[in-house]
Scaffold this active site. Structure first.
Site, PDB file in Angstrom:
ATOM      1  N   ASP A 101     -55.877   4.180 -27.165  1.00  0.00           N
ATOM      2  CA  ASP A 101     -56.060   4.727 -25.816  1.00  0.00           C
ATOM      3  C   ASP A 101     -57.129   3.985 -25.015  1.00  0.00           C
ATOM      4  O   ASP A 101     -57.491   4.437 -23.914  1.00  0.00           O
ATOM      5  CB  ASP A 101     -56.360   6.226 -25.887  1.00  0.00           C
ATOM      6  CG  ASP A 101     -55.129   7.012 -26.316  1.00  0.00           C
ATOM      7  OD1 ASP A 101     -54.028   6.676 -25.849  1.00  0.00           O
ATOM      8  OD2 ASP A 101     -55.264   7.949 -27.121  1.00  0.00           O
ATOM      9  N   ASP A 158     -46.935   7.640 -26.843  1.00  0.00           N
ATOM     10  CA  ASP A 158     -47.937   7.566 -25.771  1.00  0.00           C
ATOM     11  C   ASP A 158     -48.358   6.118 -25.493  1.00  0.00           C
ATOM     12  O   ASP A 158     -48.777   5.772 -24.391  1.00  0.00           O
ATOM     13  CB  ASP A 158     -49.213   8.348 -26.135  1.00  0.00           C
ATOM     14  CG  ASP A 158     -48.959   9.622 -26.915  1.00  0.00           C
ATOM     15  OD1 ASP A 158     -47.919   9.724 -27.574  1.00  0.00           O
ATOM     16  OD2 ASP A 158     -49.821  10.500 -26.891  1.00  0.00           O
TER      17      ASP A 158
HETATM   18  N1  GLY Z   1     -52.160  10.785 -25.721  1.00  0.00           N
HETATM   19  C1  GLY Z   1     -52.339  12.080 -26.252  1.00  0.00           C
HETATM   20  C2  GLY Z   1     -51.753  13.160 -25.447  1.00  0.00           C
HETATM   21  O1  GLY Z   1     -50.905  12.980 -24.620  1.00  0.00           O
HETATM   22  O2  GLY Z   1     -52.164  14.276 -25.675  1.00  0.00           O
END
Ligand code: GLY
Length: 379
Positions: A101, A158
């Site tokens: 992330d 994600d």
């Molecule tokens: N990337 C983690 C979520 O969408 O909660």
């Protein structure tokens, strides 16, 4: 781009933008360079995500501020966003705690800053983050590793959003390696994370030596084989953005397939997504953040497809945004956060259960600014 909006939708977008301006100015003055996640009793608190400065959502507040700066040119947004970016340096230098992330965290802070101001320090931060993300690539398995610890063979849907940082880094440096890694990861994701019917797994576990499929745990959804709505939204938007970068029909078709599946599910729930499209009928719990992310993806698709296909995506984006605004928005400028009824995960019992969450507001604002012709490219 300008969307071909009906008069009443153009009015809705303009009026909602006005409400966002009032709310965000008050919120910016109150929150400043604190880094918010979920409000409690109408107030944001600093760094209340579970991993403190490393928490994956920490870029969304500066992302909102840069969108507002671009749309209004109010200096307070720019100054505050730069202050948050400087605070995030502590995370950028904390290698062992970082994860895939880094895309979300530095696209919305440093890269947004660089795009709008040309700051060389911000360019460096963005390229540093892109290099960390590229370093998570597994050439044997052909995927980007999501998290740390024992989850060596885990890839998650994600990441289709995070790889946009890699496309940016290649465009910026002329070095194709970042883009090559992003494309290989996207192709793996299309092959084993998406399902043929347009739904998506959240997590897939592979053999990290060979890439052989091993398992698909339920992740933040209801169970293995279910259909976590925010994961579907990441797939929809992530593949649309990837298609814009690669020009590949396979990436565009992947996004369209997820979009058609997502829209079908919204059609049976008054355009308000539930947390998981394949969960028991009761209890009913919504995730407004899935709607906001999907709306951005649908608007992106509306830009990419031929003229006669656009309306399906544009109208669906409007329907779900308007439904969420009507049901969940809090426009009181004395309280933090706009869109309620988001959910961190199906089984969440913590802070982020059925609450406004910072990324829901980021994507809601991005979608409304797109419709009002005032958004700028963060992904
Ligand atoms: N990337 C983690 C979520 O969408 O909660």
């Amino acid at each position: 781009m300008a969307y071909n909006l009906k008069r009443e939708d153009a009015v809705w977008a303009a009026e909602t933008f006005e409400k966002i301006k009032v709310k965000m100015l008050a919120e910016c003055k109150r929150v400043g360079t604190n880094i918010p996640f979920v409000p409690r009793d109408g107030k944001y608190h600093d760094l209340d995500g579970p991993e403190g400065i490393y928490w994956w959502t920490n870029g969304f507040w500066p992302g909102m501020l840069w969108q507002m700066y671009n749309a209004t040119r109010e200096e307070i947004y720019k100054e505050t966003a730069i202050g948050v970016e400087l605070r995030l340096d502590e995370a950028l230098n904390g290698f062992e705690h970082l994860h895939h992330d880094v895309g979300f965290m530095w696209l919305h802070s440093a890269v947004a800053d660089y795009r709008l101001t040309g700051s060389k320090e911000s360019l460096n931060r963005g390229l540093h983050a892109a290099t960390l993300l590229a370093g998570r690539f597994n050439p044997g398995g052909k995927y980007i590793r999501a998290w740390n610890g024992e989850n060596i063979g885990w890839l998650i849907v994600d990441c289709m959003m995070n790889i946009q940082l890699l496309f940016w880094a290649s465009e910026e440096t002329g070095d194709p390696r970042f883009r090559q890694i992003a494309e290989i990861h996207a192709d793996t994701c299309a092959r084993i994370v998406l399902r043929p019917d347009g739904s998506s797994n959240h997590i897939v576990v592979v053999n990290p030596e060979t890439g052989e499929f091993l398992d698909n745990p339920g992740g933040q959804g209801y169970a293995s084989g279910s259909s976590w709505s925010r994961g579907q939204a990441w797939a929809l938007y992530g593949f649309a953005l990837t298609a814009r970068r690669t020009g590949e029909a396979a990436h565009l078709d992947a996004s369209k397939r997820v979009a058609h599946y997502f829209i079908s599910n919204l059609a049976i729930s008054n355009w308000l997504p539930i947390v998981d499209f394949r969960a028991p009928e009761e209890p009913v719990a919504h995730d407004s953040s899935a709607a906001a992310i999907a709306a951005c993806g649908l608007l992106e698709l509306a830009e990419l497809v031929p003229e006669l296909e656009k309306n399906l995506y544009l109208v669906s984006a409007l329907k779900t945004l308007q439904a969420c605004e009507k049901s969940f928005a809090n426009w009181d400028p004395s309280q933090d956060a706009i869109i309620g009824s988001a959910a961190g995960a199906y089984h969440s019992s913590s802070l982020d259960a059925r609450a406004p969450i910072i990324y829901g507001d980021y994507f809601f604002i991005e979608a409304v600014l797109r419709l009002a012709g005032k958004a700028f490219e963060i992904f």
